[in-house]
Scaffold this motif. Structure first.
Motif, PDB file in Angstrom:
ATOM      1  N   GLU A 221      24.116  -9.142  10.632  1.00  0.00           N
ATOM      2  CA  GLU A 221      24.415  -9.065   9.201  1.00  0.00           C
ATOM      3  C   GLU A 221      23.210  -8.534   8.438  1.00  0.00           C
ATOM      4  OE1 GLU A 221      26.996  -9.370   7.412  1.00  0.00           O
ATOM      5  OE2 GLU A 221      28.485 -10.559   8.515  1.00  0.00           O
ATOM      6  N   MET A 222      22.004  -8.967   8.836  1.00  0.00           N
ATOM      7  CA  MET A 222      20.796  -8.422   8.221  1.00  0.00           C
ATOM      8  C   MET A 222      20.693  -6.918   8.466  1.00  0.00           C
ATOM      9  SD  MET A 222      16.773  -9.219   9.074  1.00  0.00           S
ATOM     10  CE  MET A 222      16.848  -8.140  10.524  1.00  0.00           C
ATOM     11  N   VAL A 223      20.995  -6.491   9.676  1.00  0.00           N
ATOM     12  CA  VAL A 223      21.000  -5.063   9.981  1.00  0.00           C
ATOM     13  C   VAL A 223      22.004  -4.335   9.083  1.00  0.00           C
ATOM     14  CG1 VAL A 223      21.515  -3.334  11.748  1.00  0.00           C
ATOM     15  CG2 VAL A 223      20.237  -5.408  12.360  1.00  0.00           C
ATOM     16  N   ALA A 224      23.178  -4.924   8.903  1.00  0.00           N
ATOM     17  CA  ALA A 224      24.202  -4.308   8.050  1.00  0.00           C
ATOM     18  C   ALA A 224      23.712  -4.154   6.616  1.00  0.00           C
ATOM     19  CB  ALA A 224      25.485  -5.134   8.097  1.00  0.00           C
ATOM     20  N   ARG A 225      23.007  -5.166   6.110  1.00  0.00           N
ATOM     21  CA  ARG A 225      22.472  -5.067   4.746  1.00  0.00           C
ATOM     22  C   ARG A 225      21.380  -3.987   4.681  1.00  0.00           C
ATOM     23  NH1 ARG A 225      25.993  -8.041   5.100  1.00  0.00           N
ATOM     24  NH2 ARG A 225      26.949  -5.998   4.701  1.00  0.00           N
ATOM     25  N   THR A 226      20.623  -3.829   5.757  1.00  0.00           N
ATOM     26  CA  THR A 226      19.607  -2.769   5.804  1.00  0.00           C
ATOM     27  C   THR A 226      20.265  -1.403   5.806  1.00  0.00           C
ATOM     28  OG1 THR A 226      18.215  -4.283   7.101  1.00  0.00           O
ATOM     29  CG2 THR A 226      17.544  -1.977   7.024  1.00  0.00           C
ATOM     30  N   VAL A 227      21.374  -1.279   6.508  1.00  0.00           N
ATOM     31  CA  VAL A 227      22.130  -0.021   6.506  1.00  0.00           C
ATOM     32  C   VAL A 227      22.628   0.300   5.102  1.00  0.00           C
ATOM     33  CG1 VAL A 227      24.270   1.062   7.314  1.00  0.00           C
ATOM     34  CG2 VAL A 227      22.767  -0.108   8.943  1.00  0.00           C
ATOM     35  N   GLU A 228      23.023  -0.708   4.337  1.00  0.00           N
ATOM     36  CA  GLU A 228      23.467  -0.479   2.968  1.00  0.00           C
ATOM     37  C   GLU A 228      22.351   0.128   2.119  1.00  0.00           C
ATOM     38  OE1 GLU A 228      24.867  -4.212   1.546  1.00  0.00           O
ATOM     39  OE2 GLU A 228      26.691  -4.183   2.767  1.00  0.00           O
ATOM     40  N   ILE A 229      21.109  -0.220   2.441  1.00  0.00           N
ATOM     41  CA  ILE A 229      19.961   0.304   1.689  1.00  0.00           C
ATOM     42  C   ILE A 229      19.557   1.686   2.176  1.00  0.00           C
ATOM     43  CG2 ILE A 229      17.537  -0.081   1.078  1.00  0.00           C
ATOM     44  CD1 ILE A 229      18.110  -3.112   1.661  1.00  0.00           C
ATOM     45  N   ALA A 230      19.405   1.835   3.480  1.00  0.00           N
ATOM     46  CA  ALA A 230      18.808   3.049   4.037  1.00  0.00           C
ATOM     47  C   ALA A 230      19.823   4.056   4.569  1.00  0.00           C
ATOM     48  CB  ALA A 230      17.838   2.676   5.158  1.00  0.00           C
ATOM     49  N   GLY A 231      21.042   3.607   4.895  1.00  0.00           N
ATOM     50  CA  GLY A 231      22.032   4.514   5.455  1.00  0.00           C
ATOM     51  C   GLY A 231      22.145   4.365   6.954  1.00  0.00           C
ATOM     52  N   ILE A 232      23.326   4.658   7.480  1.00  0.00           N
ATOM     53  CA  ILE A 232      23.610   4.407   8.882  1.00  0.00           C
ATOM     54  C   ILE A 232      22.781   5.259   9.828  1.00  0.00           C
ATOM     55  CG2 ILE A 232      25.529   6.063   8.918  1.00  0.00           C
ATOM     56  CD1 ILE A 232      25.151   2.727  10.916  1.00  0.00           C
ATOM     57  N   ASP A 233      22.294   6.404   9.378  1.00  0.00           N
ATOM     58  CA  ASP A 233      21.520   7.284  10.253  1.00  0.00           C
ATOM     59  C   ASP A 233      20.037   6.931  10.295  1.00  0.00           C
ATOM     60  OD1 ASP A 233      23.722   8.947  10.987  1.00  0.00           O
ATOM     61  OD2 ASP A 233      23.586   9.929   9.028  1.00  0.00           O
ATOM     62  N   HIS A 234      19.658   5.843   9.637  1.00  0.00           N
ATOM     63  CA  HIS A 234      18.223   5.586   9.453  1.00  0.00           C
ATOM     64  C   HIS A 234      17.812   4.158   9.801  1.00  0.00           C
ATOM     65  CE1 HIS A 234      18.266   9.495   7.598  1.00  0.00           C
ATOM     66  NE2 HIS A 234      19.290   9.087   6.885  1.00  0.00           N
ATOM     67  N   VAL A 235      18.630   3.481  10.599  1.00  0.00           N
ATOM     68  CA  VAL A 235      18.330   2.103  11.010  1.00  0.00           C
ATOM     69  C   VAL A 235      18.474   1.989  12.520  1.00  0.00           C
ATOM     70  CG1 VAL A 235      19.003  -0.327  10.808  1.00  0.00           C
ATOM     71  CG2 VAL A 235      19.119   1.175   8.799  1.00  0.00           C
ATOM     72  N   GLY A 236      17.471   1.370  13.146  1.00  0.00           N
ATOM     73  CA  GLY A 236      17.499   1.134  14.582  1.00  0.00           C
ATOM     74  C   GLY A 236      16.926  -0.234  14.895  1.00  0.00           C
ATOM     75  N   LEU A 237      16.481  -0.407  16.128  1.00  0.00           N
ATOM     76  CA  LEU A 237      15.922  -1.672  16.591  1.00  0.00           C
ATOM     77  C   LEU A 237      14.414  -1.534  16.783  1.00  0.00           C
ATOM     78  CD1 LEU A 237      18.555  -2.496  19.383  1.00  0.00           C
ATOM     79  CD2 LEU A 237      18.713  -2.922  16.919  1.00  0.00           C
ATOM     80  N   GLY A 238      13.682  -2.548  16.331  1.00  0.00           N
ATOM     81  CA  GLY A 238      12.231  -2.601  16.528  1.00  0.00           C
ATOM     82  C   GLY A 238      11.799  -4.046  16.516  1.00  0.00           C
ATOM     83  N   THR A 239      12.072  -4.748  17.600  1.00  0.00           N
ATOM     84  CA  THR A 239      12.038  -6.210  17.600  1.00  0.00           C
ATOM     85  C   THR A 239      10.678  -6.828  17.327  1.00  0.00           C
ATOM     86  OG1 THR A 239      11.695  -6.281  20.007  1.00  0.00           O
ATOM     87  CG2 THR A 239      13.984  -6.345  19.201  1.00  0.00           C
ATOM     88  N   ASP A 240       9.583  -6.159  17.718  1.00  0.00           N
ATOM     89  CA  ASP A 240       8.241  -6.760  17.681  1.00  0.00           C
ATOM     90  C   ASP A 240       8.166  -7.943  18.639  1.00  0.00           C
ATOM     91  OD1 ASP A 240       5.603  -6.912  16.959  1.00  0.00           O
ATOM     92  OD2 ASP A 240       5.955  -7.652  14.921  1.00  0.00           O
ATOM     93  N   TYR A 241       8.905  -7.878  19.723  1.00  0.00           N
ATOM     94  CA  TYR A 241       8.945  -8.940  20.725  1.00  0.00           C
ATOM     95  C   TYR A 241       7.659  -8.923  21.539  1.00  0.00           C
ATOM     96  CZ  TYR A 241      11.068 -11.952  24.334  1.00  0.00           C
ATOM     97  OH  TYR A 241      11.370 -12.982  25.193  1.00  0.00           O
ATOM     98  N   SER A 242       7.065 -10.091  21.752  1.00  0.00           N
ATOM     99  CA  SER A 242       5.817 -10.166  22.521  1.00  0.00           C
ATOM    100  C   SER A 242       6.067 -10.802  23.884  1.00  0.00           C
ATOM    101  CB  SER A 242       4.764 -10.968  21.762  1.00  0.00           C
ATOM    102  OG  SER A 242       5.196 -12.298  21.538  1.00  0.00           O
ATOM    103  N   HIS A 243       5.454 -10.221  24.910  1.00  0.00           N
ATOM    104  CA  HIS A 243       5.605 -10.685  26.288  1.00  0.00           C
ATOM    105  C   HIS A 243       4.339 -11.406  26.752  1.00  0.00           C
ATOM    106  CE1 HIS A 243       9.244  -8.250  26.994  1.00  0.00           C
ATOM    107  NE2 HIS A 243       8.636  -7.313  26.277  1.00  0.00           N
ATOM    108  N   LYS A 244       4.486 -12.636  27.204  1.00  0.00           N
ATOM    109  CA  LYS A 244       3.426 -13.350  27.914  1.00  0.00           C
ATOM    110  C   LYS A 244       2.098 -13.363  27.146  1.00  0.00           C
ATOM    111  CE  LYS A 244       5.464 -12.533  32.469  1.00  0.00           C
ATOM    112  NZ  LYS A 244       5.223 -12.207  33.874  1.00  0.00           N
ATOM    113  N   THR A 245       2.174 -13.703  25.877  1.00  0.00           N
ATOM    114  CA  THR A 245       0.965 -13.749  25.055  1.00  0.00           C
ATOM    115  C   THR A 245       0.552 -15.193  24.792  1.00  0.00           C
ATOM    116  OG1 THR A 245       2.297 -13.667  23.034  1.00  0.00           O
ATOM    117  CG2 THR A 245       1.483 -11.574  23.921  1.00  0.00           C
ATOM    118  N   GLY A 246      -0.742 -15.380  24.561  1.00  0.00           N
ATOM    119  CA  GLY A 246      -1.284 -16.698  24.269  1.00  0.00           C
ATOM    120  C   GLY A 246      -2.216 -16.650  23.080  1.00  0.00           C
ATOM    121  N   PRO A 247      -2.989 -17.723  22.842  1.00  0.00           N
ATOM    122  CA  PRO A 247      -3.878 -17.798  21.678  1.00  0.00           C
ATOM    123  C   PRO A 247      -4.907 -16.677  21.624  1.00  0.00           C
ATOM    124  CG  PRO A 247      -3.611 -19.962  22.684  1.00  0.00           C
ATOM    125  CD  PRO A 247      -2.964 -18.980  23.617  1.00  0.00           C
TER     126      PRO A 247
END
Length: 321
Positions: A221-247
């Motif tokens: 739903e958040m992605v859908a609201r972003t599409v309403e702002i930027a348009g369907i051709d200008h939204v993708g995935l960019g998770t910022d997911y971190s693997h095996k990180t610590g302090p």
């Protein structure tokens, strides 16, 4: 096709196997935050070693066609990128040299003002500097994606106006949906879309609405609201997911070598440390559940394909062929 425009952390065979099992076509890992030229070259060398060590799992991407080839070969394409431009050490010639070595994404500033422009955390955003303009045009010429995720809004708008190729915001959300200095205002997102750029919606808890961290459908739903702002051709995935990180990894991201003080990054005194992954994305392989979530919130198959990877592939083709 599943393309995630930004992940970070420590990548090993186990991570690559998880990415492959999750159906990823291409991922952009973070090779550096504050490192200078020599350290950045070391990390490039380590990624080439990984490609040799795991030829059954990954393929370094230099052209958009390499992403399609990775998909055909059942491998994960790896698009090499850095979250800062410290690796250039004020030398315009190094843009071309790093491009020749396979770097395809550079974020202009990380969390601090630098010689190119202003960051999202500065009290005053200076805008794109003279050297910044030179670097933008050189990145255009040599086929490196300009990333403005941690860049201040004024500098981002300057970059969008000055760049001759589409600009990326690889990992952020809309500020109007979750107010945060790391997120992007609607005027920035509209300017980005008007010039062919793409924003990768993030799943990092500190910059993502609480409900969007609770369920995949709320995130969609958040992605859908972003599409309403930027348009369907200008939204993708960019998770910022971190693997095996610590302090130690978190301290380096937030403090580098530039301060002895306390730094919270996108967090705060109330949320000072490492935050939990979204409830629906504890394991990165769960990102493929977004396809079904997008369908349930009303996207058709063509639009789902754009969000899942097609928009990024188009931008990559525009920037580096």
């Amino acid at each position: 096709m599943l393309i995630d425009a930004l992940q970070c952390g420590n990548f090993d065979r186990e991570v690559f196997e998880e990415l492959k099992a999750g159906g990823f076509t291409c991922v952009t890992p973070t090779l550096g935050f504050w490192e200078g030229t020599l350290e950045s070259l070391d990390e490039l060398g380590r990624w080439r070693d990984r490609e040799r060590e795991y030829p059954d799992l990954i393929k370094i991407v230099r052209k958009a066609e390499d992403i399609r080839a990775a998909e055909r070969e059942g491998k994960v394409g790896v698009l090499l990128g850095y979250q800062n431009t410290n690796l250039l050490e004020d030398r315009i010639a190094y843009v071309e040299l790093f491009a020749d070595l396979g770097v395809r994404v550079l974020q202009l500033t990380y969390n601090n003002q630098n010689e190119l422009g202003g960051s999202c955390y500065e009290e005053h955003d200076s805008g794109l500097a003279r050297f910044g303009r030179e670097v933008v045009r050189e990145m255009n010429r040599t086929g490196i994606v300009i990333d403005c995720s941690h860049v201040g809004d004024k500098t981002t708008l300057d970059v969008i106006e000055y760049s001759q190729k589409p600009v990326a915001i690889t990992h952020a959300n809309a500020d109007s949906l979750f107010p945060h200095k790391r997120n992007k205002t609607d005027p920035v997102l509209k300017a980005l879309s008007q010039t062919g750029g793409v924003i990768g919606c993030a799943a990092y808890r500190n910059i993502t609405p609480a409900d969007a961290c609770a369920t995949v459908d709320a995130w969609c739903e958040m992605v859908a609201r972003t599409v309403e702002i930027a348009g369907i051709d200008h939204v993708g995935l960019g998770t910022d997911y971190s693997h095996k990180t610590g302090p130690n990894h978190l301290d380096w991201m937030r403090k580098g070598r530039w301060t002895r003080g306390v730094q919270y990054g996108a967090g705060s005194a109330a949320v000072p440390g490492k935050v939990a992954k979204p409830d629906w994305l504890v394991n990165i392989g769960a990102l493929n559940s977004v396809e079904g979530g997008l369908r349930r919130v009303g996207f058709d198959e063509g639009d789902i394909a754009k969000i899942m990877g097609g928009n990024w592939l188009r931008l990559y083709e525009d920037v580096f062929g």
